[in-house]
Every structure is written in C-alpha cells, then in structure tokens.
Design an enzyme around this catalytic site. Structure first.
Site, PDB file in Angstrom:
ATOM      1  CG  ASN A   4     -51.359 -40.746   3.519  1.00 20.04           C
ATOM      2  OD1 ASN A   4     -51.666 -40.302   4.623  1.00 20.04           O
ATOM      3  ND2 ASN A   4     -51.552 -40.059   2.399  1.00 20.04           N
ATOM      4  CE  LYS A  27     -54.877 -40.646   1.134  1.00 19.88           C
ATOM      5  NZ  LYS A  27     -55.402 -40.510  -0.204  1.00 19.88           N
ATOM      6  CG  HIS A  34     -50.964 -36.532   0.087  1.00 21.58           C
ATOM      7  ND1 HIS A  34     -52.191 -36.288  -0.467  1.00 21.58           N
ATOM      8  CD2 HIS A  34     -50.742 -37.856  -0.049  1.00 21.58           C
ATOM      9  CE1 HIS A  34     -52.708 -37.435  -0.908  1.00 21.58           C
ATOM     10  NE2 HIS A  34     -51.841 -38.403  -0.661  1.00 21.58           N
ATOM     11  CD  GLU A  37     -55.770 -36.911  -0.169  1.00 20.40           C
ATOM     12  OE1 GLU A  37     -55.512 -37.032   1.038  1.00 20.40           O
ATOM     13  OE2 GLU A  37     -55.991 -37.889  -0.916  1.00 20.40           O
ATOM     14  CD  GLU A  55     -49.145 -40.582  -3.106  1.00 26.12           C
ATOM     15  OE1 GLU A  55     -49.398 -41.686  -2.650  1.00 26.12           O
ATOM     16  OE2 GLU A  55     -49.578 -39.525  -2.628  1.00 26.12           O
ATOM     17  N   GLY A  70     -56.976 -42.973  -4.691  1.00 22.79           N
ATOM     18  CA  GLY A  70     -58.314 -43.268  -4.176  1.00 22.79           C
ATOM     19  C   GLY A  70     -59.339 -43.568  -5.252  1.00 22.79           C
ATOM     20  CB  SER A 107     -55.359 -47.285  -6.715  1.00 32.85           C
ATOM     21  OG  SER A 107     -56.267 -46.202  -6.636  1.00 32.85           O
ATOM     22  N   GLY A 114     -52.648 -45.550   0.557  1.00 34.78           N
ATOM     23  CA  GLY A 114     -53.755 -44.928   1.278  1.00 34.78           C
ATOM     24  C   GLY A 114     -54.755 -45.971   1.735  1.00 34.78           C
ATOM     25  N   GLY A 115     -55.813 -46.134   0.962  1.00 30.09           N
ATOM     26  CA  GLY A 115     -56.930 -47.003   1.324  1.00 30.09           C
ATOM     27  C   GLY A 115     -56.515 -48.381   1.834  1.00 30.09           C
TER      28      GLY A 115
HETATM   29  P1  PGA Z   1     -54.674 -44.569  -2.271  1.00 30.46           P
HETATM   30  O1  PGA Z   1     -53.951 -43.264  -1.669  1.00 30.46           O
HETATM   31  O2  PGA Z   1     -53.741 -45.734  -2.063  1.00 30.46           O
HETATM   32  O3  PGA Z   1     -55.948 -44.700  -1.488  1.00 30.46           O
HETATM   33  O4  PGA Z   1     -54.923 -44.305  -3.722  1.00 30.46           O
HETATM   34  C1  PGA Z   1     -52.575 -43.053  -1.855  1.00 30.46           C
HETATM   35  C2  PGA Z   1     -52.178 -41.735  -1.235  1.00 30.46           C
HETATM   36  O5  PGA Z   1     -52.934 -40.751  -1.336  1.00 30.46           O
HETATM   37  O6  PGA Z   1     -51.094 -41.634  -0.631  1.00 30.46           O
END
Ligand code: PGA
Length: 253
Positions: free
Chosen positions: A10, A12, A97, A99, A169, A175, A215, A236-237
């Site tokens: 993802n 973002k 998601h 966010e 999640e 994050g 994460s 994500g990251g």
């Molecule tokens: P992250 O993000 O791996 O950076 O924690 C996961 C996500 O929001 O899908």
C-alpha cells in the site's frame, strides 16, 4: 485447504507516475521467482495506475487501487469509479483503510457500498479493519472488528466473500514501527474467520483471505504469515523499497 499468501503493498500517497513505473519494472524481475503460492500486489495512487498496469503486464504482479467511489459515474468531483478502474485493468481495490476512515469520513456503510461496486466491476476488494490503541486497552477489539466486518460484508454472496481479502490493521501499529505480536495478530484474524463461518459457512470462511497489516517487515513476515489464519500482509512503508518488499514477498526463502 491451503490458501495463497498475498503480499500487498500500500504505497499511500507516495511516488510519481514515472517513479512508479521504474519501481515496478525493477520489482517484476526481483519477484519473478517467488514461491508459486505467493501473490504480489502493488497498491498505487490513481495517477500511477495506467503506467503500473502496463509495466506489470506479463509479470506475476497484480495491481490495486487505494480507493474508489461506489457510483458508476456522475457529479462527484474528484472521485474515481469502479468502471474506470476496471477499464484500466486493475485487479484489487483497497477499501476502508483507517487513514480514509480518519481523514476522509469513510464509514462502515460507505465501505459496504464500495465493496459492492468493486465486485460489480469484476475486481476484488481488500477490506481494511482495525482498532485504535484506546479501543484495544478498553478490551473492545473483537467486538469492534466483528461490527466493522459485519457491515462491510452486508448483502454479499458467499462466492463474493470467498473472493474477498480482509486486512486486519491495528491502527496503533500502522507506520509506528510497533508491530502487533504474532499472537495478537492471529487472535483477531481468527475472530474474523470465525465471524465469516457464522455469517456464511465453514467453506466460505476457509476460502476467505485475511492479511495482517501494520509495520510488517522482512524480519516479521515469516512468523506472521505462518499463522493459521494469516494469509499475507498489507504493507505500507516497507513496500516502498525494493529490498524490503522483495524480502517480504520471499519471506519463506
Ligand atoms: P505500515 O502501513 O506497513 O507502514 O505500518 C500499513 C498500512 O497502512 O497498510
């Protein structure tokens, strides 16, 4: 039955369209030899989709959008419909998601409408759910997740649910570098599978894919993905860097 492992990035709001194409061109060589039960997905910004779909053609990389509108077309300035995504050749849509729930007023009800529109256009949804730290501390995680998923799936057929991916999640792990313990992740993913068995049947629950997200790194993926109810991750990251994402896709090597 053995379900495939889905490693979905993802991105973002990261990478321009040209950066995205460059990344996917490099990624497809790196993941060409992942195990046959691993599916690699990149969830990219709307403007990156045409180039990424094109770059991924003929490779084992699938493409996801990060949101969509539930209407086919109309006066919804700034929105993108399922028909538009399907026409590009998009495979999956990330829906709900945290966010989007927090910053863009996404609700369980709009998630449900988007999930229906996603299927109506021949794509598969990656439905996100998760609790805040406060909710976890209050001990309401299981109830909250059951509620989010129950509404997200309203009106879907068993066949559609069998084709659904649910990403658990925990918001406090996104994050933050704070990955949930394997036990915490497995526990909630099991709650989700049991709920689907209750709402539908055992066969549908067995077919449903459930990811953990928050994460995830190359170092934590092997243990997480080995859990009986965890079928991969929403990343994500670590999906923004070739080495990190490759390590996750090759978690078992
Ligand atoms: P992250 O993000 O791996 O950076 O924690 C996961 C996500 O929001 O899908």
């Amino acid at each position: 039955m053995s379900r495939r492992i889905i490693a979905a990035g993802n991105w973002k709001m990261n990478k321009t369209a040209s950066e995205a194409v460059e990344f996917v061109n490099a990624l497809k060589d790196r993941v060409a030899d992942v195990e046959s039960n691993v599916e690699v997905v990149v969830g990219v910004p709307f403007v990156c989709l045409p180039g990424v779909v094109d770059a991924a053609k003929g490779s084992n990389i699938k493409v996801a959008a990060q949101n969509m509108h539930w209407e086919e077309s109309g006066a919804f300035t700034g929105e993108v419909s399922g028909a538009m995504l399907a026409d590009l050749g998009v495979d999956y849509v990330i829906i709900g998601h945290s966010e989007r729930r927090e910053y863009f007023a996404e609700t369980n009800e709009t998630v449900n409408k988007k999930v229906h529109a996603c299927f109506a256009n021949g794509m598969k949804p990656i439905i996100c759910c998760g609790e805040s730290l406060e909710q976890r501390e209050q001990g309401v995680t299981a109830d909250l997740i059951r509620y989010q998923i129950k509404i997200a799936l309203l009106g879907l057929s068993a066949e559609q649910v069998a084709d659904t991916i649910i990403a658990y999640e925990p918001i406090w792990a996104i994050g933050t570098g704070k990955v949930a313990t394997t036990e915490q992740a497995q526990e909630v993913c099991e709650v989700i599978r049991n709920l689907v068995a209750e709402l539908y049947d055992a066969d549908t629950a067995e077919k449903l894919h459930i990811q953990y997200g928050g994460s995830v790194k190359g170092s934590s993926a092997p243990e997480l993905f080995a859990q009986k109810d965890i079928d991969g991750g929403l990343i994500g990251g670590a999906s923004l860097k070739l080495d990190d994402f490759e390590a996750i896709a090759k978690y078992n090597k």
